[in-house]
Scaffold this motif. Structure first.
Motif, mmCIF file in Angstrom:
data_model
loop_
_atom_site.group_PDB
_atom_site.id
_atom_site.type_symbol
_atom_site.label_atom_id
_atom_site.label_comp_id
_atom_site.label_asym_id
_atom_site.label_seq_id
_atom_site.Cartn_x
_atom_site.Cartn_y
_atom_site.Cartn_z
ATOM 1 N N GLU A 1 -4.344 7.353 -2.254
ATOM 2 C CA GLU A 1 -4.109 6.102 -1.534
ATOM 3 C C GLU A 1 -4.218 4.971 -2.547
ATOM 4 O OE1 GLU A 1 -3.444 5.377 1.648
ATOM 5 O OE2 GLU A 1 -3.424 7.448 2.373
ATOM 6 N N ARG B 1 0.851 -1.180 0.000
ATOM 7 C CA ARG B 1 0.000 0.000 0.000
ATOM 8 C C ARG B 1 0.890 1.234 0.000
ATOM 9 N NH1 ARG B 1 -5.618 0.915 2.891
ATOM 10 N NH2 ARG B 1 -5.807 3.186 2.753
ATOM 11 N N SER C 1 0.812 5.699 0.120
ATOM 12 C CA SER C 1 0.175 7.013 0.250
ATOM 13 C C SER C 1 1.119 8.029 -0.365
ATOM 14 C CB SER C 1 -0.080 7.353 1.718
ATOM 15 O OG SER C 1 -0.870 6.383 2.343
#
Length: 248
Positions: A179, A143, A145
């Motif tokens: 995101e 993931r 950001s």
């Protein structure tokens, strides 16, 4: 005569039986099947290149287990942080000069798992060679950001080319934050060498392709983002990596 022949046969059988444990012992098998470690190049690079306007941080740890002398399973986890800010090159229009200050930040969490293929008997068991080539195949997922902010300001240019008065209404802030989830494949040719009985040094060159999916995105005044920002597929050769193993 029969007694002497029987005694000779008995001694021969006894000598053969006594040597069996030594003959059957596998002296070509590396007994150190597990290792843990960390990556060294990126933390050192970050320490040397960090400045008040640019901050980098990347750590990666791993665990590895050899199923066979030439095939291992490997899993790793990494976190990467970047912060960059500073003025962009100024540019002129017909009547004004535009200045821009850009600030970008990225935080990435990544998990990797896969296999390592390597002929290591000559280096780690026989000690007849110094280097063992390897090939790593890893599935990656994680993931990220990321955010980008541009602050623009325009100034009038007088007849002498001097800029000194701000143009009203041109102090504009552009923002974007995303995101994302990603997954992909990493292929890493490399080489390793023994650094004593329990320590190992490994060099890798990651070649990676990843697919990105946006979970959430926020935009204000549409900033100028790099060309790779919106690409759903990314391919590239990463910074070479150096891993240190502790084996047991």
């Amino acid at each position: 005569m029969r007694c002497a022949s029987f005694l000779l046969l008995l001694l021969t059988w006894h000598a053969t039986f006594a040597q069996d444990p030594y003959v059957q012992e596998d002296t070509l098998e590396d007994p150190l099947r597990w290792s843990v470690g960390t990556e060294l190049i990126r933390p050192a690079y970050d320490l040397l290149t960090n400045s008040p306007d640019e901050h980098y941080l990347r750590f990666e740890g791993f665990v590895q287990h050899w199923l066979r002398p030439d095939i291992a399973l490997r899993a790793s986890c990494s976190i990467e942080l970047t912060h960059e800010e500073g003025p962009d090159p100024e540019y002129l229009t017909d009547s004004a000069e535009i200045t821009r200050y850009t600030l970008s930040e990225t935080r990435t969490h990544r998990l990797s798992a896969g296999v390592v293929i390597q002929k290591r008997r000559e280096v780690f068991v026989e000690h007849s060679k110094h280097f063992a080539p390897l090939l790593g195949l890893m599935l990656v997922a994680g993931r990220e950001s990321r955010s980008l902010q541009n602050e623009d300001q325009a100034y009038y240019v007088d007849s002498t080319g001097v800029t000194n008065v701000a143009v009203p209404g041109t102090n504009v802030v552009h923002k974007r934050s995303d995101e994302l989830l990603f997954a992909g494949l990493e292929v890493s040719p490399g080489v390793s060498m023994a650094m004593g009985t329990r320590w190992e040094l490994e060099l890798r060159l990651p070649i990676e392709v990843t697919w990105w999916s946006v979970l959430d995105s926020g935009t204000e005044n549409y900033p100028d983002v790099p060309s790779w920002w919106d690409a759903p597929v990314n391919f590239g050769v990463r910074l070479p990596r150096c891993y240190v193993h502790y084996r047991w």
